[in-house]
Write an enzyme that holds these catalytic residues in place. Sequence first.
Site, PDB file in Angstrom:
ATOM      1  CE  LYS A 112      -3.988  -2.255   0.444  1.00 10.86           C
ATOM      2  NZ  LYS A 112      -3.599  -3.670   0.578  1.00 10.86           N
TER       3      LYS A 112
HETATM    4  C1  PLP Z   1      -4.237  -4.831   0.169  1.00 11.84           C
HETATM    5  C2  PLP Z   1      -3.399  -6.043   0.116  1.00 11.84           C
HETATM    6  C3  PLP Z   1      -3.636  -7.055  -0.829  1.00 11.84           C
HETATM    7  C4  PLP Z   1      -4.792  -7.001  -1.795  1.00 11.84           C
HETATM    8  O1  PLP Z   1      -4.657  -5.978  -2.754  1.00 11.84           O
HETATM    9  P1  PLP Z   1      -5.944  -5.445  -3.530  1.00 11.84           P
HETATM   10  O2  PLP Z   1      -5.457  -4.292  -4.321  1.00 11.84           O
HETATM   11  O3  PLP Z   1      -6.928  -5.046  -2.467  1.00 11.84           O
HETATM   12  O4  PLP Z   1      -6.447  -6.569  -4.355  1.00 11.84           O
HETATM   13  C5  PLP Z   1      -2.777  -8.139  -0.848  1.00 11.84           C
HETATM   14  N1  PLP Z   1      -1.756  -8.242   0.031  1.00 11.84           N
HETATM   15  C6  PLP Z   1      -1.507  -7.283   0.948  1.00 11.84           C
HETATM   16  C7  PLP Z   1      -0.388  -7.487   1.899  1.00 11.84           C
HETATM   17  C8  PLP Z   1      -2.313  -6.150   1.026  1.00 11.84           C
HETATM   18  O5  PLP Z   1      -2.052  -5.219   1.948  1.00 11.84           O
END
Ligand code: PLP
Length: 496
Positions: A112
């Site tokens: 993120k």
């Molecule tokens: C948010 C997240 C995901 C999923 O990503 P999306 O964009 O919501 O599909 C997978 N792994 C981690 C560690 C995340 O923080």
Amino acid sequence: MSLLYKSTRNSGKTVTASYAILKGLAEDGGLFVPTEIPRLSVSMDELKDKSYQETAFAVMKEFLTDFTEEELKSCIEKAYDGKFDTEEIAPLVKEGGAYYLELYHGATIAFKDMALSILPHLLTTAARKNQVKNQIVILTATSGDTGKAALAGFADVKGTKIIVFYPKAGVSRFQELQMVTQKGENTSVVAIHGNFDNAQSGVKAMFEDKELAKELDAFGYQFSSANSINIGRLVPQIVYYVYAYAKLLKNGEIAQGEPINVTVPTGNFGNILAAYYAKKMGVPIEKLICASNENKVLYDFFQTGTYDRNRDFVLTTSPSMDILISSNLERLIYLLTGEDDTEDRRMMEELRTKGAYEITDQMKEGLADFAAGYASEDQVKQTIHEMYANTGYVLDPHTAVASSVYGEYFRKTGDTRKTIIASTASPYKFAGSVMEAIDPEGMEADEFKRIDKLRELSRMEIPKAVEQIRNAPILHTRECGIQKMKETVKEILGVS
Ligand SMILES: *Cc1c(COP(=O)(O)O)cnc(C)c1O
């Protein structure tokens, strides 16, 4: 040339990129999409020698055309700096027959950070460009990682406040600690008595609440979103797929134009949609492999063409993927309908009222770019265990979901194309589940003892982000029921 954006639920009205970023969600509840997906205007041959920051500029300028070159470069410089613990920002590691694109070297050690370290800069620039006088209130629902990354990004950013809702029983201990120890005058963190879907639906309802918007405006506030429904989240995520392809080329791992596959551990469908956009921009990506955990609503959708959230919500060791309403799928659905806003609205209304919708046979043909699989909790554990035993490389449970699904895809299809696996979190963020998989005997009860144990076993240093919260005081203790989210927001803002 300028690129405009429109809502998936109203094709007729267009807005600028900066306006779309500022709003987050369209007024009609739809998601902003570009009127067309631009092509890359530089060749891979040129891109292969570019830094992450230069690649970011090459990609983002195609999407955010109402930002000046200076504005965009300034946002990029402020985002991708020493907050990342590696100069490459997103290193590629070849291990066990695939390339792990490590997206977890930012301030909060999950992918993120790739987008949320730049979003605050894009957003404050957008506010300036649109002469916004109000304070921007970032309203965020998190399944664990977005919350902390958004808090870190927006903490003490002038002209903004941020409120994060997380599911009290639905995040890892480490994720919770990261959030409740967050500093910053303008930050608030609320634990809700519900799951991520409840949090996300509650937040979306507040965005669509016109009365609330009026009340806030009277107090000098307006909402925006740090969730991946914001196009300002999605665009920065395209960058690392372009970057990764260019690096494979530079390292001689692939030939010019050679198609590759990408496997993405998926929850809200943001990360994999960014890979799809990268493909549409011209990156030679063959299959987009969508990897789910036991909340396999997307796997079933790709199998059958029916999206059905009517099922039990499972709490897994990959909590950031514990999602049954994958918001960003709407952007793909909209494209598959041939950009038909009426059809999009109809299906999303069915999702809201019945919890399910079905796509047409013609739309199903558009899914050929994707493959899908899911991993059970046992498979996740086994994948972490085997990777560690065979190579010493440690996967977090989310990345392990993708690794397991890719392994199965490979065995089933015999597809030998080089494959990138999006590695979305540091194993230190999920030390409990990781230790359980690699050394259950040595399992410690205390989270930080587990972390120290993992350090002994792995070749990876403990990231700064871990040390920062080891002894940090808890600053946020607010909780609320899912019916009380709106009141809580008003209380925090002093609006009533
Ligand atoms: C948010 C997240 C995901 C999923 O990503 P999306 O964009 O919501 O599909 C997978 N792994 C981690 C560690 C995340 O923080």
